[in-house]
Design a protein around this motif. Structure first.
Motif, PDB file in Angstrom:
ATOM      1  N   LYS A   1      -9.012  -5.799  -2.393  1.00  0.00           N
ATOM      2  CA  LYS A   1      -8.206  -4.781  -3.077  1.00  0.00           C
ATOM      3  C   LYS A   1      -6.769  -5.249  -3.274  1.00  0.00           C
ATOM      4  N   ASP A   2      -6.263  -6.092  -2.379  1.00  0.00           N
ATOM      5  CA  ASP A   2      -4.894  -6.593  -2.521  1.00  0.00           C
ATOM      6  C   ASP A   2      -4.814  -7.707  -3.557  1.00  0.00           C
TER       7      ASP A   2
ATOM      8  N   SER B   1      -2.275   0.511  -4.526  1.00  0.00           N
ATOM      9  CA  SER B   1      -1.670  -0.767  -4.150  1.00  0.00           C
ATOM     10  C   SER B   1      -0.888  -1.321  -5.329  1.00  0.00           C
TER      11      SER B   1
ATOM     12  N   HIS C   1       0.814  -1.212   0.000  1.00  0.00           N
ATOM     13  CA  HIS C   1       0.000   0.000   0.000  1.00  0.00           C
ATOM     14  C   HIS C   1       0.848   1.263   0.000  1.00  0.00           C
TER      15      HIS C   1
ATOM     16  N   ALA D   1      -4.838  -5.778  -7.067  1.00  0.00           N
ATOM     17  CA  ALA D   1      -3.913  -4.655  -7.256  1.00  0.00           C
ATOM     18  C   ALA D   1      -3.132  -4.833  -8.561  1.00  0.00           C
TER      19      ALA D   1
END
Length: 182
Positions: free
Chosen positions: A168-169, A143, A61, A172
């Motif tokens: 979200k990870d 990210s 992040h 990314a």
């Protein structure tokens, strides 16, 4: 306090002087004067505390226009903490480094602005505290994919295990497709 360059421009590994006896321990985790003497001139505006089960991976992040410097430490458990240089003007652009931070070893990592940051929890109940030099700005958050093969982070995962990730990870972008610092 022992402060050492951590292999990437501006990144520092910090080992506070720890005093222990039968009552427990004491160490100074932040002293503006001491840190300034070591080249870390940071004004912190926000403290964050996260707790994670074993196998949780958070990151990588960063905030694009409001970059945050972070002073990271583990207060319970252990984590493999990673910083990735995403400053295109840096001689170490695209390089990463990782350290085991734990409640037992007391190490801290100074991650200056211009780096993406992430960690893998190595034990259940791992808790990280980190001081930030700018406020969280959700619209500015970015990210980079934790498993980007071009970056090649050697996460200490068992061969058959996949980390627990936030959506979200998982989605990314790769470093080559990410918005980064100049």
């Amino acid at each position: 306090m022992k402060v050492a360059d951590a292999g990437l421009s501006g990144l520092k590994l910090i080992e506070p002087r720890r005093f222990e006896d039968e009552r427990g321990f004491f160490f100074e985790s932040w002293n503006r004067r001491t840190f300034e003497e070591q080249g870390i001139d940071a004004e912190f505006v926000q403290d964050n505390h996260s707790g994670s089960a074993k196998g949780v991976l958070r990151g990588l992040h960063y905030q694009l226009t409001r970059p945050q410097g972070k002073l990271v430490r583990v207060v319970r458990g252990a984590a493999f903490d990673v910083a990735l240089d995403i400053r295109t003007s840096s001689a170490t652009f695209g390089r990463w480094i990782g350290f085991v931070l734990s409640a037992d070893n007391g190490r801290m990592l100074w991650v200056p602005p211009g780096f993406a940051h992430g960690f893998l929890s190595l034990e259940d109940g791992t808790e990280l505290l980190y001081k930030c030099t700018d406020f969280y700005a959700p619209k500015d958050e970015r990210s980079i994919l934790w498993s980007d093969p071009a970056v090649g982070i050697d996460w200490p995962l068992p061969d058959t295990a996949a980390p627990l990730l936030a959506a979200k990870d998982r989605s990314a972008p790769l470093l080559r497709d990410a918005e980064v610092y100049s």
